[in-house]
Design an enzyme around this catalytic site. Structure first.
Site, mmCIF file in Angstrom:
data_model
loop_
_atom_site.group_PDB
_atom_site.id
_atom_site.type_symbol
_atom_site.label_atom_id
_atom_site.label_comp_id
_atom_site.label_asym_id
_atom_site.label_seq_id
_atom_site.Cartn_x
_atom_site.Cartn_y
_atom_site.Cartn_z
ATOM 1 N N LYS A 118 -20.966 50.648 46.584
ATOM 2 C CA LYS A 118 -22.007 51.399 45.880
ATOM 3 C C LYS A 118 -23.363 50.723 46.039
ATOM 4 C CE LYS A 118 -19.377 53.908 42.353
ATOM 5 N NZ LYS A 118 -18.050 53.757 42.942
ATOM 6 N N LYS A 160 -21.665 49.846 36.973
ATOM 7 C CA LYS A 160 -20.662 50.344 37.906
ATOM 8 C C LYS A 160 -20.184 49.229 38.825
ATOM 9 C CE LYS A 160 -22.526 55.072 38.265
ATOM 10 N NZ LYS A 160 -23.027 56.099 39.225
ATOM 11 N N GLY A 167 -13.536 55.798 37.899
ATOM 12 C CA GLY A 167 -13.902 55.418 36.541
ATOM 13 C C GLY A 167 -13.622 53.975 36.182
ATOM 14 N N HIS A 210 -21.810 67.488 38.032
ATOM 15 C CA HIS A 210 -21.362 66.706 39.185
ATOM 16 C C HIS A 210 -21.145 67.697 40.328
ATOM 17 C CE1 HIS A 210 -18.633 63.244 40.745
ATOM 18 N NE2 HIS A 210 -18.944 64.034 41.747
ATOM 19 N N ARG A 294 -13.615 60.565 53.469
ATOM 20 C CA ARG A 294 -12.257 61.083 53.670
ATOM 21 C C ARG A 294 -12.237 62.539 53.248
ATOM 22 N NH1 ARG A 294 -11.122 61.598 48.392
ATOM 23 N NH2 ARG A 294 -11.798 59.962 46.956
#
Length: 654
Positions: A118, A160, A167, A210, A294
């Site tokens: 990330k 994060k 999550g 989202h 993916r």
């Protein structure tokens, strides 16, 4: 590039079955891999060949890259499709495939590695001009730096795990007083779950949508997007419902998000199927979240609105062929929705479920599709993710798709293992979902105390049907003329039906015309069993006829009147047990099959109600088991490393 002839699918369950269907239809041979737990699974039966790769635990089988590469060598496979999950986003595995002369059906190892971080992916996206949320993605990871950056970003903010997903390693922080404790927790989860404790900080968007863009790139430098999917209905950052198109999408916004996704793909020379995920706020502003390198779980909704087979596209691209369409040729038709069917019980805090699948029948109908890897009689084990399959529906409009999907959820028969169908049906039938007025906070806002999150109490009609089926099963072996006959037929038969700690007395009187007069509580119902073959029953209750699936075995009756299944125990001949006395005994039983990973008490020690005693690991999650009463630990019957069965006694508190 060498031609692809035989494809090994390095996965299991519904996605392995899904890939095989397309690969075989296109003329490729397929190879399945399987662990001890999956020796007779559907994906193994479907394959042309299958190779055993190890014991049930994932580290020794589906995450064992050496065993998978050896399976490819032994079977003569020349390509590997990783599906999703497991090794699908493992850059080292992709590189190992290439080093072994195998075609990896996915992007380059470099793209996987970059987008798997990330922190690094956000730096790359900022450089590429992709809109990103304000935050901190630097290399300095000490508490002082993170605290200083948090003050600069402002609260609320998200912590994060850089290498995380699903999550885990993610925490919402509302104020500075919570920050350091949440950083420590997130670091620990990230290190244990992903092998890296690197974190990023981001400004929190409260209740956004989202929305993700489906991307495809070929080996000739072409890149296109195939519309978007709305994945806002989530629980603990795990998607529950996905749909396409997004209910609030406009042509202008779709083009802007699509072009941003193309920028992301070009930044890493992307090849194959990928998904760029965004958060969309109420003002119509969107921000990069992450890129999944993916095929997505929710790819069927894109297939249904585009009429394309995305697995076929993956195979064509891996074989070196150009993209089949140009951007302007992509057409979106109608609306599609998908829900994820899980072996979990929302009424027990979404506890994953294990056990035998006594009954399974996928829903069918125009525009309905069910992707699954289930077989009747199989065991849902504690070793893997609890997702059993996906139920998908397509319609000319969003409302038509929703209506078809709700019916399909209600019509899917799953008996023997508790599923989440009651929750799925309630979500699909909620007024705000029907109007499209929802965000990522939808479940937390509307479903904290919903009836579907509490144990299902059978209706009088369901108790009556269950009793009638038990009576019918006992009467069937007799000659037809004498079926159900007794010389004192006017005297009611007494039944006791049980479900966990609950039980219900039921009285049944067989009338001369074949009607069963059944008294439960203060209601009397007239029931006739018209047909019952051990799988499907046709019954009439107070003049209304219906069909229902059922299974009867070892004194247990599984009944599906939709959505979901009810389990009854025939306790008619069993001694009466005081449920309260049982609870006071302090007996702690395993809630499912699993492995004991921690024991925090010893015999003779004092314990208090709510104290953590044992940690059970099952289906890739840890489940804390706590004391139900104050007392002294009288008997401890497990230790770390033990494999335990559902309802097995672990310890007793006196």
């Amino acid at each position: 590039m060498p031609a692809i002839r035989k494809i090994l699918i390095a996965n299991r369950g519904e996605i392995a079955c899904r890939i095989q269907r397309t690969a075989q239809a296109l003329g490729y041979r397929t190879v399945a891999v399987f662990s001890d737990a999956d020796a007779d699974a559907l994906h193994v039966r479907m394959a042309d060949e299958a190779v055993h790769i190890g014991p049930a635990p994932v580290q020794q089988s589906y995450l064992n890259s050496a065993a998978i590469l050896e399976a490819a060598k032994r079977s003569g496979a020349d390509a590997i499709h990783p599906g999703y999950g497991f090794l699908s986003e493992n850059a080292g595995f992709a590189q190992a495939c290439q080093d072994a002369g195998l075609t990896f059906i996915g992007p380059s190892p470099a793209a996987i590695e970059l987008m798997g971080s990330k922190r690094l992916s956000k730096i790359a996206m900022l450089a590429a001009g992709v809109p990103c949320i304000a935050g901190y993605q630097g290399t300095e990871q000490d508490d002082a730096t993170l605290s200083r950056e948090a003050e600069r970003i402002g609260y609320p903010l998200m912590i994060k795990a850089s290498a995380g997903g699903g999550g885990r390693g993610m925490r919402l922080v509302h104020g500075s007083e919570q920050l350091l404790a949440q950083i420590r927790t997130a670091r620990s989860e990230a290190l244990n779950g992903f092998g890296s404790d690197e974190l990023i900080l981001e400004q929190a968007l409260i209740n956004p949508r989202h929305v993700e863009i489906q991307l495809f790139g070929d080996q000739h430098g072409q890149l296109i997007y195939l519309g978007e999917r709305d994945c806002s209905i989530q629980r603990r950052h795990q998607k529950v419902i996905e749909e396409a198109p997004c209910p609030v999408m406009t042509a202008e916004l779709r083009q802007a998000m699509g072009e941003a996704a193309l920028k992301a793909g070009r930044a890493v020379d992307y090849v194959g199927a990928g998904t760029v995920e965004f958060l969309l706020d109420a003002r119509g502003q969107f921000y990069f979240l992450e890129m999944n390198t993916r095929l997505q779980v929710e790819h069927p909704v894109t297939e249904l609105i585009t009429g394309l087979d995305l697995v076929a596209w993956q195979l064509h691209i891996a074989a070196g062929l150009p993209l089949p369409l140009r951007q302007e040729q992509v057409q979106l038709n109608g609306h599609a929705m998908e829900v994820r069917l899980y072996a979990e019980d929302p009424a027990q805090g979404f506890l994953p479920q294990t056990g035998h699948v006594h009954g399974w029948q996928a829903a069918s109908g125009e525009g309905v599709r069910v992707d699954h890897g289930l077989l009747e009689g199989q065991i849902v084990s504690p070793f893997y993710d609890p997702m059993l399959g996906k139920i998908i529906a397509h319609g000319a409009t969003r409302e038509e798709a929703r209506r078809k999907l709700l019916r399909a959820v209600e019509d899917c028969v799953l008996l023997g293992v508790q599923g989440n169908q009651r929750l799925l049906a309630a979500l699909l039938d909620h007024p705000d979902f029907i109007t499209g007025d929802f965000s990522t906070g939808f479940i937390g806002e509307h479903f904290t105390e919903h009836a579907c999150l509490h144990p299902q109490v059978p209706t009088a009609a369901e108790l009556a049907i269950a009793t009638a089926l038990l009576y019918h099963a006992a009467a069937v072996p007799q000659p037809k003329a004498l079926a159900g006959w007794r010389n004192n037929a006017s005297v009611p038969l007494s039944y006791r039906l049980g479900q966990d700690e609950q039980q219900w007395p039921v009285a049944l009187t067989a009338l001369a015309n074949g009607t069963l007069q059944i008294l439960t509580g203060d209601q009397t119902l007239a029931v006739r069993v018209l047909e019952a073959d051990g799988r499907i029953a046709r019954v009439e209750v107070d003049g209304v006829r219906k069909r229902c699936a059922y299974r009867l075995a070892a004194g247990q009756l599984w009944l599906c009147t939709g959505p979901g299944g009810l389990r009854f125990e025939d306790r008619t001949q069993a001694p009466v047990v005081d449920a309260q006395a049982s609870a006071r005994s302090g007996t702690l039983k395993a809630p499912m099959d699993g492995a004991i990973v921690d024991v925090l008490v010893s015999e003779g020690s004092a314990v208090s109600k709510g104290q953590l005693l044992v940690v059970l690991e099952a289906m890739k999650m840890e489940h804390p088991l706590k004391a139900g009463i104050d007392g002294v630990l009288k008997r401890l019957q497990v230790q770390v490393g033990d494999q335990v069965k559902n309802r097995q006694i672990l310890l007793e508190v006196e």
